[in-house]
Design an enzyme around this catalytic site. Structure first.
Site, mmCIF file in Angstrom:
data_model
loop_
_atom_site.group_PDB
_atom_site.id
_atom_site.type_symbol
_atom_site.label_atom_id
_atom_site.label_comp_id
_atom_site.label_asym_id
_atom_site.label_seq_id
_atom_site.Cartn_x
_atom_site.Cartn_y
_atom_site.Cartn_z
ATOM 1 N N MET A 1 -5.286 -6.132 76.809
ATOM 2 C CA MET A 1 -5.519 -5.961 78.215
ATOM 3 C C MET A 1 -4.778 -4.703 78.679
ATOM 4 S SD MET A 1 -4.587 -8.417 81.484
ATOM 5 C CE MET A 1 -3.492 -9.400 80.550
ATOM 6 N N PRO A 2 -5.466 -3.576 78.808
ATOM 7 C CA PRO A 2 -4.811 -2.348 79.262
ATOM 8 C C PRO A 2 -4.386 -2.439 80.719
ATOM 9 C CG PRO A 2 -6.922 -1.873 78.222
ATOM 10 C CD PRO A 2 -6.837 -3.349 78.398
ATOM 11 N N PHE A 3 -3.246 -1.849 81.003
ATOM 12 C CA PHE A 3 -2.710 -1.750 82.356
ATOM 13 C C PHE A 3 -2.362 -0.287 82.566
ATOM 14 C CE2 PHE A 3 0.673 -1.595 85.432
ATOM 15 C CZ PHE A 3 0.294 -2.504 86.390
ATOM 16 N N LYS A 34 -12.085 -0.622 74.863
ATOM 17 C CA LYS A 34 -11.474 -1.725 75.612
ATOM 18 C C LYS A 34 -12.516 -2.433 76.461
ATOM 19 C CE LYS A 34 -7.357 -1.132 74.100
ATOM 20 N NZ LYS A 34 -6.742 -2.112 73.247
ATOM 21 N N HIS A 40 -6.991 -2.991 83.745
ATOM 22 C CA HIS A 40 -6.407 -2.930 85.080
ATOM 23 C C HIS A 40 -5.968 -1.504 85.384
ATOM 24 C CE1 HIS A 40 -5.912 -7.387 85.349
ATOM 25 N NE2 HIS A 40 -6.032 -7.224 84.038
#
Length: 73
Positions: A1-3, A34, A40
């Protein structure tokens, strides 16, 4: 989950920020494969007097017209 956290000086329109969010998400999908639904993007807007470059605030540099190499404004 990229932030992804993006810091910019205040002044971007809501439309510009929406384009940034979409573009950054698209890059994460294209380059790192991704999932866009778990990517996010947070945009933090900083007052120009709180952002410094080469020992001077961006506000001061803009007032003096010394941002040609660092900013369009």
């Amino acid at each position: 989950m990229p932030f992804i956290n993006v810091n910019i000086t205040k002044g971007a329109t809501n439309e510009q920020k929406a384009e940034l969010i979409e573009g950054i998400t698209d890059l994460m999908v294209k380059i790192l494969d991704k999932n866009p639904f778990s990517t996010h993007v947070i945009i933090n807007e900083v007052e120009t007097e709180n952002w410094g470059i080469a020992g001077r605030s961006v506000k001061k540099l803009r007032e003096e017209g010394k941002t040609a190499n660092i900013s369009k404004k």
